[in-house]
Design a protein around this motif. Structure first.
Motif, PDB file in Angstrom:
ATOM      1  N   SER A  11     -10.473 -40.015 -24.921  1.00 33.41           N
ATOM      2  CA  SER A  11     -10.356 -41.110 -25.282  1.00 33.41           C
ATOM      3  C   SER A  11      -9.663 -42.330 -25.739  1.00 33.41           C
ATOM      4  O   SER A  11     -11.071 -42.588 -24.875  1.00 33.41           O
ATOM      5  CB  SER A  11      -8.891 -40.872 -24.194  1.00 33.41           C
ATOM      6  N   GLU A  12      -8.899 -42.568 -26.416  1.00 30.48           N
ATOM      7  CA  GLU A  12      -8.981 -44.114 -27.015  1.00 30.48           C
ATOM      8  C   GLU A  12      -8.739 -45.275 -26.423  1.00 30.48           C
ATOM      9  O   GLU A  12      -7.236 -44.443 -25.504  1.00 30.48           O
ATOM     10  CB  GLU A  12      -8.188 -43.609 -28.941  1.00 30.48           C
ATOM     11  N   VAL A  13      -9.019 -46.099 -26.601  1.00 32.29           N
ATOM     12  CA  VAL A  13      -8.192 -47.119 -25.713  1.00 32.29           C
ATOM     13  C   VAL A  13      -6.962 -48.356 -26.753  1.00 32.29           C
ATOM     14  O   VAL A  13      -7.036 -48.260 -27.720  1.00 32.29           O
ATOM     15  CB  VAL A  13      -8.999 -48.524 -25.281  1.00 32.29           C
ATOM     16  N   GLN A  14      -5.855 -47.922 -25.626  1.00 31.05           N
ATOM     17  CA  GLN A  14      -4.971 -48.614 -26.538  1.00 31.05           C
ATOM     18  C   GLN A  14      -4.687 -50.457 -26.814  1.00 31.05           C
ATOM     19  O   GLN A  14      -4.820 -50.184 -25.510  1.00 31.05           O
ATOM     20  CB  GLN A  14      -3.466 -47.504 -25.955  1.00 31.05           C
ATOM     21  N   LEU A  15      -4.012 -50.224 -27.745  1.00 37.84           N
ATOM     22  CA  LEU A  15      -3.639 -52.040 -27.338  1.00 37.84           C
ATOM     23  C   LEU A  15      -2.464 -52.117 -26.500  1.00 37.84           C
ATOM     24  O   LEU A  15      -3.101 -53.129 -25.991  1.00 37.84           O
ATOM     25  CB  LEU A  15      -2.714 -52.141 -29.010  1.00 37.84           C
ATOM     26  N   ASN A  16      -2.373 -50.980 -25.622  1.00 38.03           N
ATOM     27  CA  ASN A  16      -1.013 -51.230 -24.655  1.00 38.03           C
ATOM     28  C   ASN A  16      -2.092 -51.289 -23.492  1.00 38.03           C
ATOM     29  O   ASN A  16      -1.159 -51.396 -22.204  1.00 38.03           O
ATOM     30  CB  ASN A  16       0.351 -50.833 -24.446  1.00 38.03           C
ATOM     31  N   PHE A  68     -13.343 -46.589 -26.179  1.00 42.67           N
ATOM     32  CA  PHE A  68     -13.140 -45.094 -26.272  1.00 42.67           C
ATOM     33  C   PHE A  68     -13.592 -44.966 -24.955  1.00 42.67           C
ATOM     34  O   PHE A  68     -14.553 -45.517 -24.316  1.00 42.67           O
ATOM     35  CB  PHE A  68     -13.836 -44.387 -27.133  1.00 42.67           C
ATOM     36  N   ARG A  69     -12.965 -44.315 -23.870  1.00 39.91           N
ATOM     37  CA  ARG A  69     -12.875 -43.421 -22.946  1.00 39.91           C
ATOM     38  C   ARG A  69     -14.097 -42.248 -22.923  1.00 39.91           C
ATOM     39  O   ARG A  69     -13.514 -41.768 -23.765  1.00 39.91           O
ATOM     40  CB  ARG A  69     -11.783 -43.233 -22.269  1.00 39.91           C
ATOM     41  N   ASN A  70     -15.051 -42.019 -23.141  1.00 38.15           N
ATOM     42  CA  ASN A  70     -16.618 -41.114 -23.260  1.00 38.15           C
ATOM     43  C   ASN A  70     -15.426 -40.120 -22.226  1.00 38.15           C
ATOM     44  O   ASN A  70     -15.407 -40.200 -20.954  1.00 38.15           O
ATOM     45  CB  ASN A  70     -17.389 -41.916 -22.484  1.00 38.15           C
TER      46      ASN A  70
END
Length: 135
Positions: A11-16, A68-70
């Protein structure tokens, strides 16, 4: 389903996202992080400690930010794919590359949390870091 069959989702690390934290690391920290990536056979890493030390300026502070979370097996340690901004030697140019870092290891690094430090980091990034290939 066995634990070894279960997969953690990328998953992608988001701004919030609370895990979107800017970390600081010296050359010895990068060597330790790279050794961890090599031990776990993670993809984003320098080919060797020697290659890392040849490319990264030893006296400068590096900036690390998870992107990103791998994914992967739940049996493997959790990790992030991170941007690593560093000063390349001998040219002294700012460069950015990718490095996989364990979640627990990342949390142990020093945070860049003061407004002054964060402002300096943003300025450095705006002044132009080039994407570098890790040798």
């Amino acid at each position: 389903m066995n634990d070894e069959d279960q997969q953690r989702q990328w998953s992608e690390v988001q701004l919030n996202d609370p895990e979107l934290i800017i970390y600081l690391a010296g050359i010895d920290d990068l060597v330790r992080l790279n050794d961890e990536a090599k031990r776990h056979l993670w993809g984003a890493k320098w080919s060797s400690t020697e290659a890392l030390r040849r490319q990264v300026e030893g006296g400068a502070m590096c900036v690390i930010c998870p992107v990103f979370r791998n994914g992967g097996s739940v049996d493997e340690p959790e990790s992030f794919r991170c941007f690593v901004w560093f000063i390349e030697k001998p040219e002294g140019r700012g460069r950015v590359s990718l490095l996989d870092v364990g979640t627990a290891t990342l949390a142990g690094l020093r945070r860049a949390s003061s407004p002054d430090r964060l402002t300096r980091i943003v300025r450095a990034l705006m002044d132009g870091f080039e994407l570098a290939r890790i040798d």
